[in-house]
Design a protein around this motif. Structure first.
Motif, PDB file in Angstrom:
ATOM      1  N   LEU A  77      14.701  23.874  -9.306  1.00 17.82           N
ATOM      2  CA  LEU A  77      14.470  23.403 -10.557  1.00 17.82           C
ATOM      3  C   LEU A  77      13.479  22.263 -10.400  1.00 17.82           C
ATOM      4  N   ALA A  78      13.369  21.364  -9.184  1.00 18.65           N
ATOM      5  CA  ALA A  78      12.209  20.722  -9.221  1.00 18.65           C
ATOM      6  C   ALA A  78      10.670  21.555  -8.955  1.00 18.65           C
ATOM      7  N   LEU A  79      10.854  22.289  -8.303  1.00 18.25           N
ATOM      8  CA  LEU A  79       9.639  23.439  -8.151  1.00 18.25           C
ATOM      9  C   LEU A  79       9.210  23.874  -9.402  1.00 18.25           C
ATOM     10  N   ALA A  80      10.488  24.215 -10.353  1.00 27.45           N
ATOM     11  CA  ALA A  80       9.962  24.872 -11.757  1.00 27.45           C
ATOM     12  C   ALA A  80       9.182  23.646 -12.541  1.00 27.45           C
ATOM     13  N   ILE A  81       9.494  22.272 -12.329  1.00 26.85           N
ATOM     14  CA  ILE A  81       8.929  21.140 -13.048  1.00 26.85           C
ATOM     15  C   ILE A  81       7.620  21.217 -12.675  1.00 26.85           C
ATOM     16  N   LEU A  82       7.228  21.390 -11.435  1.00 30.81           N
ATOM     17  CA  LEU A  82       5.919  21.281 -11.139  1.00 30.81           C
ATOM     18  C   LEU A  82       4.885  22.421 -11.342  1.00 30.81           C
ATOM     19  N   MET A  83       5.682  23.542 -11.570  1.00 31.34           N
ATOM     20  CA  MET A  83       4.930  24.961 -11.757  1.00 31.34           C
ATOM     21  C   MET A  83       4.641  24.842 -13.205  1.00 31.34           C
ATOM     22  N   MET A  84       5.356  24.516 -14.113  1.00 31.72           N
ATOM     23  CA  MET A  84       5.219  24.614 -15.550  1.00 31.72           C
ATOM     24  C   MET A  84       4.052  24.268 -16.244  1.00 31.72           C
ATOM     25  N   PRO A  85       3.319  23.053 -16.034  1.00 34.78           N
ATOM     26  CA  PRO A  85       2.222  22.755 -16.290  1.00 34.78           C
ATOM     27  C   PRO A  85       0.906  23.559 -16.054  1.00 34.78           C
ATOM     28  N   VAL A  86       1.075  23.854 -14.674  1.00 34.56           N
ATOM     29  CA  VAL A  86      -0.038  24.959 -14.043  1.00 34.56           C
ATOM     30  C   VAL A  86      -0.185  26.082 -15.021  1.00 34.56           C
ATOM     31  N   VAL A  87       0.882  26.791 -15.315  1.00 33.84           N
ATOM     32  CA  VAL A  87       1.165  27.848 -15.998  1.00 33.84           C
ATOM     33  C   VAL A  87       0.749  27.646 -17.208  1.00 33.84           C
ATOM     34  N   VAL A  88       1.064  26.819 -18.079  1.00 31.20           N
ATOM     35  CA  VAL A  88       0.713  26.245 -19.466  1.00 31.20           C
ATOM     36  C   VAL A  88      -0.775  26.156 -19.422  1.00 31.20           C
ATOM     37  N   ARG A  89      -1.571  25.309 -18.481  1.00 30.87           N
ATOM     38  CA  ARG A  89      -2.897  25.224 -18.825  1.00 30.87           C
ATOM     39  C   ARG A  89      -3.687  26.438 -18.325  1.00 30.87           C
ATOM     40  N   SER A  90      -3.306  27.349 -17.279  1.00 30.52           N
ATOM     41  CA  SER A  90      -3.906  28.491 -17.006  1.00 30.52           C
ATOM     42  C   SER A  90      -3.878  29.744 -18.152  1.00 30.52           C
ATOM     43  N   THR A  91      -2.494  29.787 -18.604  1.00 36.25           N
ATOM     44  CA  THR A  91      -2.422  30.712 -19.695  1.00 36.25           C
ATOM     45  C   THR A  91      -3.157  30.213 -21.025  1.00 36.25           C
ATOM     46  N   GLU A  92      -3.023  29.167 -21.393  1.00 39.17           N
ATOM     47  CA  GLU A  92      -3.990  28.305 -22.771  1.00 39.17           C
ATOM     48  C   GLU A  92      -5.231  28.676 -22.475  1.00 39.17           C
TER      49      GLU A  92
END
Length: 353
Positions: free
Chosen positions: A209-224
């Motif tokens: 869960l903690a790793l997912a929190i760290l992962m989400m903004p990176v995925v959002v920015r790159s996908t955007e």
């Protein structure tokens, strides 16, 4: 004076002397020798200092030689090129040095036994043991974090690019920017506070869960960014044919940008694969094999490296195991990137001739 003579004279004034192609290499060799000589004369023992002095001499030497032969204008161009090469070497040399040291020290105990056995009852000061339990923990924790973070990140990016308008979109963008800079320990403390409220013991899924929190903004920015690169003409052509917007996104936009999206997800996975602080708080570590991430403490490669190095005192069996685990983690991230590139090429849209 004839026209031909005037033309020849004009061409002769436009010609300028040019340095041979081997000149940069000669200047670099001379700068390296001179830099080592100056460093030794000054009593400098650090090779980093030698390299920095040689780099400065290389830039100054390039400007001096080029300005004398080719003119100050061409000299400025060569200096800019030299600065680019120096910056490139400053980035590559530490990376190559890191990989070289990790390989040299990691291969001492890295074998089939090391990869297929856990620490079990082996003490940190004793030889033997392995990282099988840590590999299982890392794969499960990172895998669960990816299953949680990647879909949420991609869907959030689709909302921001395709649907996001008004205050809600601005608020989401703001919080994504804030989450991008959150230290990993803060994410771990957030999940830990929830665990304390519900009186939970350390277990692997909490780390996910903690790793997912760290992962989400990176995925959002790159996908955007990848979705923004898709030409609007493709969307407009699909909508003009009467295709609904959701189907346009699913059949046109996403297949066009799947390569970049996959690469961004793999970069996010590579980031969380080496996180130690959240795992230390939430997973706690376990020398035995635990295949269930939803119950009991569990090991992971970053935590294993930290624990072995902390108990090694800079030498001994634990020190060798820490370097071998580091080499395994680097190989794990490298394999993930190779798989991502393969998927990106396989799923990339095919263009006919």
């Amino acid at each position: 004076m004839s026209t031909a003579a005037v033309t020849d004279k004009r061409h002769s004034t436009l010609r300028a002397a040019s340095l041979p192609r081997w000149t940069p290499w000669a200047i670099a060799a001379g700068s390296l020798v001179l830099g080592i000589g100056i460093s030794m004369a000054a009593g400098l023992d650090s090779q980093v200092q030698w390299g920095l002095i040689a780099a400065v001499l290389f830039v100054l030497g390039t400007f001096g030689v080029a300005a004398r032969v080719e003119g100050r204008r061409q000299a400025k161009d060569r200096v800019a090129t030299s600065l680019v090469w120096v910056a490139f070497l400053l980035a590559v040399v530490p990376l190559v040095s890191l990989i070289w040291v990790t390989v040299v020290r990691g291969v001492k105990v890295l074998d089939v036994y090391f990869l297929t056995h856990s620490m079990g009852v082996v003490a940190d000061t004793e030889p033997g043991g392995g990282i099988y339990h840590a590999i299982i923990g890392s794969l499960e924790q990172v895998g669960l974090a990816t299953l949680i973070g990647a879909p949420i990140g991609v869907l959030t990016a689709i909302y921001l690019v395709e649907y996001g308008r008004g205050r809600l979109a601005k608020a989401v963008t703001f919080f994504v920017d804030v989450m991008t800079g959150i230290p990993s320990i803060v994410a771990g403390l957030f999940i830990l506070s929830l665990m304390l409220i519900f009186e939970m013991q350390p277990f692997g899924f909490a780390g996910s869960l903690a790793l997912a929190i760290l992962m989400m903004p990176v995925v959002v920015r790159s996908t955007e960014e990848m979705l923004k690169l898709v030409p609007n003409e493709l969307r407009e052509a699909s909508l003009a044919l009467g295709v609904p917007k959701w189907r346009t996104i699913l059949k046109v936009v996403l297949p066009t940008s799947v390569g970049g999206i996959t690469t961004g997800i793999m970069l996010a996975v590579a980031r969380i694969a080496g996180e130690t602080a959240p795992v230390l708080l939430l997973v706690f570590g376990n020398p035995f094999i635990n295949n269930n991430p939803f119950e009991g403490a569990q090991a992971s490669l970053p935590l294993y490296i930290y624990q072995q190095f902390a108990n090694s005192a800079g030498s001994g069996a634990a020190f060798d195991r820490a370097w071998a685990a580091s080499l395994t983690l680097i190989a794990f991230v490298m394999i993930l990137n190779l798989v991502a590139r393969g998927i990106a090429r396989w799923k990339a849209p095919k263009t006919g001739r």
